[in-house]
Design a protein around this motif. Structure first.
Motif, PDB file in Angstrom:
ATOM      1  N   GLU A 239       0.705  -1.429  -0.044  1.00  0.00           N
ATOM      2  CA  GLU A 239      -0.092   0.116   0.017  1.00  0.00           C
ATOM      3  C   GLU A 239       0.970   1.189   0.039  1.00  0.00           C
ATOM      4  O   GLU A 239       0.474   2.346  -0.728  1.00  0.00           O
ATOM      5  CB  GLU A 239      -1.046  -0.127   1.142  1.00  0.00           C
ATOM      6  N   GLU A 240       2.017   1.059   0.905  1.00  0.00           N
ATOM      7  CA  GLU A 240       2.870   2.506   0.836  1.00  0.00           C
ATOM      8  C   GLU A 240       3.389   2.696  -0.420  1.00  0.00           C
ATOM      9  O   GLU A 240       3.646   3.927  -1.063  1.00  0.00           O
ATOM     10  CB  GLU A 240       3.861   2.168   1.706  1.00  0.00           C
ATOM     11  N   ILE A 241       3.917   1.519  -1.224  1.00  0.00           N
ATOM     12  CA  ILE A 241       4.625   1.812  -2.526  1.00  0.00           C
ATOM     13  C   ILE A 241       3.492   2.279  -3.536  1.00  0.00           C
ATOM     14  O   ILE A 241       3.689   3.028  -4.427  1.00  0.00           O
ATOM     15  CB  ILE A 241       4.985   0.470  -3.168  1.00  0.00           C
ATOM     16  N   LYS A 242       2.079   1.620  -3.538  1.00  0.00           N
ATOM     17  CA  LYS A 242       1.132   2.058  -4.525  1.00  0.00           C
ATOM     18  C   LYS A 242       0.820   3.752  -4.173  1.00  0.00           C
ATOM     19  O   LYS A 242       0.469   4.225  -5.121  1.00  0.00           O
ATOM     20  CB  LYS A 242      -0.181   1.404  -4.259  1.00  0.00           C
ATOM     21  N   ASN A 243       0.964   4.166  -2.999  1.00  0.00           N
ATOM     22  CA  ASN A 243       0.750   5.499  -2.560  1.00  0.00           C
ATOM     23  C   ASN A 243       1.740   6.479  -3.163  1.00  0.00           C
ATOM     24  O   ASN A 243       1.702   7.690  -3.874  1.00  0.00           O
ATOM     25  CB  ASN A 243       0.594   5.746  -1.078  1.00  0.00           C
ATOM     26  N   SER A 244       3.150   5.826  -3.312  1.00  0.00           N
ATOM     27  CA  SER A 244       4.150   6.787  -4.022  1.00  0.00           C
ATOM     28  C   SER A 244       4.242   6.328  -5.539  1.00  0.00           C
ATOM     29  O   SER A 244       4.613   7.283  -6.428  1.00  0.00           O
ATOM     30  CB  SER A 244       5.494   6.314  -3.354  1.00  0.00           C
ATOM     31  N   PHE A 245       3.792   5.119  -6.036  1.00  0.00           N
ATOM     32  CA  PHE A 245       3.819   4.924  -7.371  1.00  0.00           C
ATOM     33  C   PHE A 245       2.400   4.433  -7.686  1.00  0.00           C
ATOM     34  O   PHE A 245       2.118   3.330  -7.964  1.00  0.00           O
ATOM     35  CB  PHE A 245       4.709   3.930  -7.823  1.00  0.00           C
ATOM     36  N   PRO A 246       1.406   5.199  -8.160  1.00  0.00           N
ATOM     37  CA  PRO A 246      -0.127   4.949  -8.259  1.00  0.00           C
ATOM     38  C   PRO A 246      -0.373   3.948  -9.480  1.00  0.00           C
ATOM     39  O   PRO A 246      -1.203   3.410  -9.532  1.00  0.00           O
ATOM     40  CB  PRO A 246      -0.683   6.365  -8.510  1.00  0.00           C
ATOM     41  N   ASN A 247       0.605   3.959 -10.484  1.00  0.00           N
ATOM     42  CA  ASN A 247       0.600   3.165 -11.671  1.00  0.00           C
ATOM     43  C   ASN A 247       0.977   1.930 -11.551  1.00  0.00           C
ATOM     44  O   ASN A 247       0.867   1.023 -12.564  1.00  0.00           O
ATOM     45  CB  ASN A 247       1.179   3.810 -12.932  1.00  0.00           C
ATOM     46  N   LYS A 248       1.897   1.488 -10.638  1.00  0.00           N
ATOM     47  CA  LYS A 248       2.206   0.286 -10.492  1.00  0.00           C
ATOM     48  C   LYS A 248       1.428  -0.871  -9.773  1.00  0.00           C
ATOM     49  O   LYS A 248       0.529  -0.440  -8.896  1.00  0.00           O
ATOM     50  CB  LYS A 248       3.641   0.372  -9.313  1.00  0.00           C
ATOM     51  N   THR A 249       1.241  -1.987 -10.504  1.00  0.00           N
ATOM     52  CA  THR A 249       0.375  -3.088 -10.132  1.00  0.00           C
ATOM     53  C   THR A 249       1.189  -4.092  -9.158  1.00  0.00           C
ATOM     54  O   THR A 249       2.208  -4.476  -9.832  1.00  0.00           O
ATOM     55  CB  THR A 249      -0.267  -3.415 -11.016  1.00  0.00           C
ATOM     56  N   PHE A 250       0.118  -4.704  -8.302  1.00  0.00           N
ATOM     57  CA  PHE A 250       0.834  -5.744  -7.572  1.00  0.00           C
ATOM     58  C   PHE A 250      -0.374  -6.919  -7.515  1.00  0.00           C
ATOM     59  O   PHE A 250      -1.349  -6.783  -7.533  1.00  0.00           O
ATOM     60  CB  PHE A 250       1.053  -5.370  -6.216  1.00  0.00           C
ATOM     61  N   ASP A 251       0.234  -8.202  -7.352  1.00  0.00           N
ATOM     62  CA  ASP A 251      -0.565  -9.353  -7.114  1.00  0.00           C
ATOM     63  C   ASP A 251      -0.924  -9.184  -5.809  1.00  0.00           C
ATOM     64  O   ASP A 251      -0.103  -8.546  -4.702  1.00  0.00           O
ATOM     65  CB  ASP A 251       0.053 -10.626  -7.735  1.00  0.00           C
TER      66      ASP A 251
ATOM     67  N   PRO B 299      12.921   2.288  -2.692  1.00  0.00           N
ATOM     68  CA  PRO B 299      12.126   3.338  -3.355  1.00  0.00           C
ATOM     69  C   PRO B 299      11.098   4.074  -2.362  1.00  0.00           C
ATOM     70  O   PRO B 299      10.575   5.145  -2.663  1.00  0.00           O
ATOM     71  CB  PRO B 299      11.141   2.383  -4.123  1.00  0.00           C
ATOM     72  N   VAL B 300      10.911   3.532  -1.285  1.00  0.00           N
ATOM     73  CA  VAL B 300      10.022   4.114  -0.372  1.00  0.00           C
ATOM     74  C   VAL B 300      10.571   4.108   1.169  1.00  0.00           C
ATOM     75  O   VAL B 300      11.473   3.003   1.313  1.00  0.00           O
ATOM     76  CB  VAL B 300       8.709   3.758  -0.015  1.00  0.00           C
ATOM     77  N   PRO B 301      10.290   4.845   2.084  1.00  0.00           N
ATOM     78  CA  PRO B 301      10.701   4.673   3.565  1.00  0.00           C
ATOM     79  C   PRO B 301      10.235   3.574   3.947  1.00  0.00           C
ATOM     80  O   PRO B 301       9.085   3.043   3.782  1.00  0.00           O
ATOM     81  CB  PRO B 301      10.209   6.031   4.356  1.00  0.00           C
ATOM     82  N   ILE B 302      10.932   2.603   4.857  1.00  0.00           N
ATOM     83  CA  ILE B 302      10.384   1.565   5.441  1.00  0.00           C
ATOM     84  C   ILE B 302       9.721   1.828   6.708  1.00  0.00           C
ATOM     85  O   ILE B 302      10.090   2.691   7.485  1.00  0.00           O
ATOM     86  CB  ILE B 302      11.393   0.322   5.658  1.00  0.00           C
ATOM     87  N   LYS B 303       8.555   1.107   6.960  1.00  0.00           N
ATOM     88  CA  LYS B 303       7.799   1.329   8.280  1.00  0.00           C
ATOM     89  C   LYS B 303       7.935   0.213   9.011  1.00  0.00           C
ATOM     90  O   LYS B 303       7.664  -1.120   8.408  1.00  0.00           O
ATOM     91  CB  LYS B 303       6.222   2.034   8.005  1.00  0.00           C
ATOM     92  N   LEU B 304       7.489   0.210  10.328  1.00  0.00           N
ATOM     93  CA  LEU B 304       7.402  -0.887  11.201  1.00  0.00           C
ATOM     94  C   LEU B 304       5.938  -1.511  11.006  1.00  0.00           C
ATOM     95  O   LEU B 304       5.931  -2.839  11.082  1.00  0.00           O
ATOM     96  CB  LEU B 304       7.657  -0.841  12.669  1.00  0.00           C
TER      97      LEU B 304
END
Length: 562
Positions: free
Chosen positions: A153-165, A408-413
């Protein structure tokens, strides 16, 4: 006539809030029912909610997306926070004994599983999110799955066009494999290693003979002239202060009192002393001899009582600050915390829910009760301010972005590790301001099981939507094969290293196996199969650190290779 009931209970394509709640309740209720059924010695417990959720999702039950996210995340937060409060005290204290060795073995197993997953990623062509889901299911680790989904979800917020399974699909396919894989390994390793549980129990007791010994009390008579006229302070200082003298009676008298540290010993004084048995025996051998005096046990003048710490005015104060003896002529002989007995040293800090065993006059006990609290009713009532403030701190900690170069994005706990770490620290230090660690056992078990039921219901119903189609689409049999590698290779390596190199007792090793894969079903099986509660102890020692590393491994694999 019953159309309203059909609309309420049967699956619908566009569920209302009520339909969503009914789906969750159906998944949990049916899951709990089937989880109580026994398959030989195996019971799935609350993990069966995952499977009933899958079935309901497969047959068309749905949950509104917003409700789904809330139920899944809130359930996970409750579960890990309850785990942290429950195992926190034993987790930190265990590092003084075998805990360090156990955790090194368990964490190495986690990292080895990550390496196997990475090798599969390089050679199978599967997306990393699918493999992380397969890994989380193969090791039955729910917080790892939650962390993976949060990271996506964090990656999607930074890269909206990226898709994941969705990693939940791989998790759902391989989760049963993880449960049965660990249980199967426990069974076959016991057979191949020719383990006799009774013999292992004898070895365990022998190894623990000089560690974690309970406090006992003994009577003695002073007969060594070298100690006549010396104060108790001088004598206890010579012996390191690991002993409490709770009562004293002079020879020829029936009066029993609780002595001050400046009291001077006389010939043939009778003492009641409290401490670890070997320390008491050494103390008695040097100062006098054992006594059979019965008057020292008389309660005519002195009374003993257990008092619970429930008033905020005494929290985090040490016993020397309270100075109960000089102020109220009352002596603390033992302190009970999280099921353990603690010697009441002057520097001991009091936590909410501590139980003090005191000795003194009835009037003194009554006065001290007013200061310390002793409200058992208050302990039974849930302190929601403390609970939800702790959960809020956990969410805040889990949401702090940690910037790592090249990622690509900050890591969170995340919602899995943040609340867990906060709960561990609160339980270790007794609390932060008005947030305390005490929750009665019944409430903790309810919070844990309720939380994981919510999570399993949400994840199961969501994964069940198109589960069969996904199994066919992604060739689920291959995924089960990949999951087998992640389940068995690290587990077999753990058994070999733990048994033959680290020489760990098999009863403890069974608990470490279950704890490394965070699998309560395997733990329940091992305690029944081996007819011992020892696996529970080692399970609790490794669970927190394993959970944190499972979360980090899942998150980092997604961040680095997605």
């Amino acid at each position: 006539m019953f159309d309203w009931l059909k609309m309420l209970l049967l699956p619908v394509e566009n569920p209302t809030v009520t339909n969503s709640l009914v789906a969750i309740m159906l998944a949990i209720a049916t899951g709990i029912f089937f989880g109580r059924l026994k398959l030989g010695k195996i019971t799935f417990g609350v993990s069966a909610v995952m499977f009933t959720g899958l079935l309901l999702g497969h047959f068309g039950y749905r949950i509104q997306p917003g409700i789904l996210d809330f139920i899944r995340d809130f359930g996970l937060i409750l579960f890990v926070y309850g785990i942290g409060l429950q195992v926190g005290p034993s987790f930190f204290s265990s590092f003084k004994n075998d805990g360090l060795k156990f955790n090194i073995l368990a964490v190495s197993t986690v990292l080895f599983g990550g390496v196997v997953t990475l090798i599969l990623f390089k050679f199978t062509g599967l997306k990393i999110e699918n493999l992380v889901g397969i890994m989380s299911g193969s090791v039955t680790n729910t917080p790892g799955l939650g962390a993976a989904k949060n990271t996506i979800e964090e990656i999607k917020n930074s890269f909206p066009n990226k898709t994941f399974d969705d990693p939940t699909i791989g998790y759902a396919i391989t989760y049963p494999l993880g449960v049965f894989g660990i249980i199967g390994t426990i069974i076959f390793s016991k057979i191949l290693l020719k383990i006799d549980p009774e013999e292992e129990m004898k070895k365990f007791r022998k190894a623990k003979l000089n560690s974690e010994l309970p406090l006992v009390h003994k009577k003695m008579r002073v007969t060594n002239p070298a100690f006549f006229g010396k104060t108790l302070h001088q004598i206890l200082k010579e012996f390191g202060g690991g002993i409490v003298i709770s009562r004293l009676k002079h020879s020829g008298s029936i009066a029993v009192k609780s002595p001050t540290l400046d009291h001077e010993l006389r010939d043939r004084d009778v003492l009641m002393i409290v401490g670890i048995e070997k320390d008491l025996d050494e103390f008695i051998s040097q100062i006098g001899r054992p006594s059979t005096d019965l008057f020292i046990e008389s309660d005519s003048d002195l009374h003993k009582k257990n008092i619970f710490v429930t008033k905020s005015s005494v929290l985090h104060k040490n016993l020397s600050e309270l100075d109960l003896f000089n102020t109220y002529d009352l002596k603390v002989t033992r302190v009970f915390r999280a099921g353990k007995e603690i010697l009441p040293r002057p520097s001991l800090e009091l936590f909410y829910g501590d139980k003090l065993r005191v000795i003194g006059s009835q009037e003194a006990i009554d006065e001290v009760e007013k200061i310390i609290g002793n409200s058992e009713k208050k302990l039974l009532e849930p302190d929601f301010l403390s609970l939800f403030a702790g959960l809020l701190l956990g969410v805040i900690l889990g949401s702090i972005p940690i910037v790592i170069p090249s990622l690509p994005v900050p890591i969170k706990l995340g919602f899995a590790a943040g609340p867990l770490i906060v709960a561990l620290l609160i339980s270790r230090y007794g609390g932060i301001s008005f947030i305390h660690s005490y929750i009665n056992n019944g409430a903790i078990y309810f919070m844990k099981d309720f939380g994981i039921c919510l999570f399993f219901a949400a994840v199961g119903i969501h994964a069940g939507d198109g589960f069969y189609e996904n199994f066919v689409k992604y060739n689920g049999w291959n995924w089960l094969l990949f999951g087998s590698a992640i389940t068995f290779i690290p587990l077999i390596a753990m058994v070999i290293v733990g048994r033959f190199i680290l020489k760990i007792n098999y009863l403890q090793l069974a608990g470490i196996m279950s704890g490394s894969y965070t699998d309560p079903a395997a733990l329940s099986f091992s305690t029944n199969y081996l007819d011992s509660d020892i696996p529970i102890q080692s399970y609790a020692q490794v669970y927190p650190l394993v959970t944190i590393f499972r979360i980090f491994v899942a998150s980092l694999l997604i961040l680095i290779f997605s």
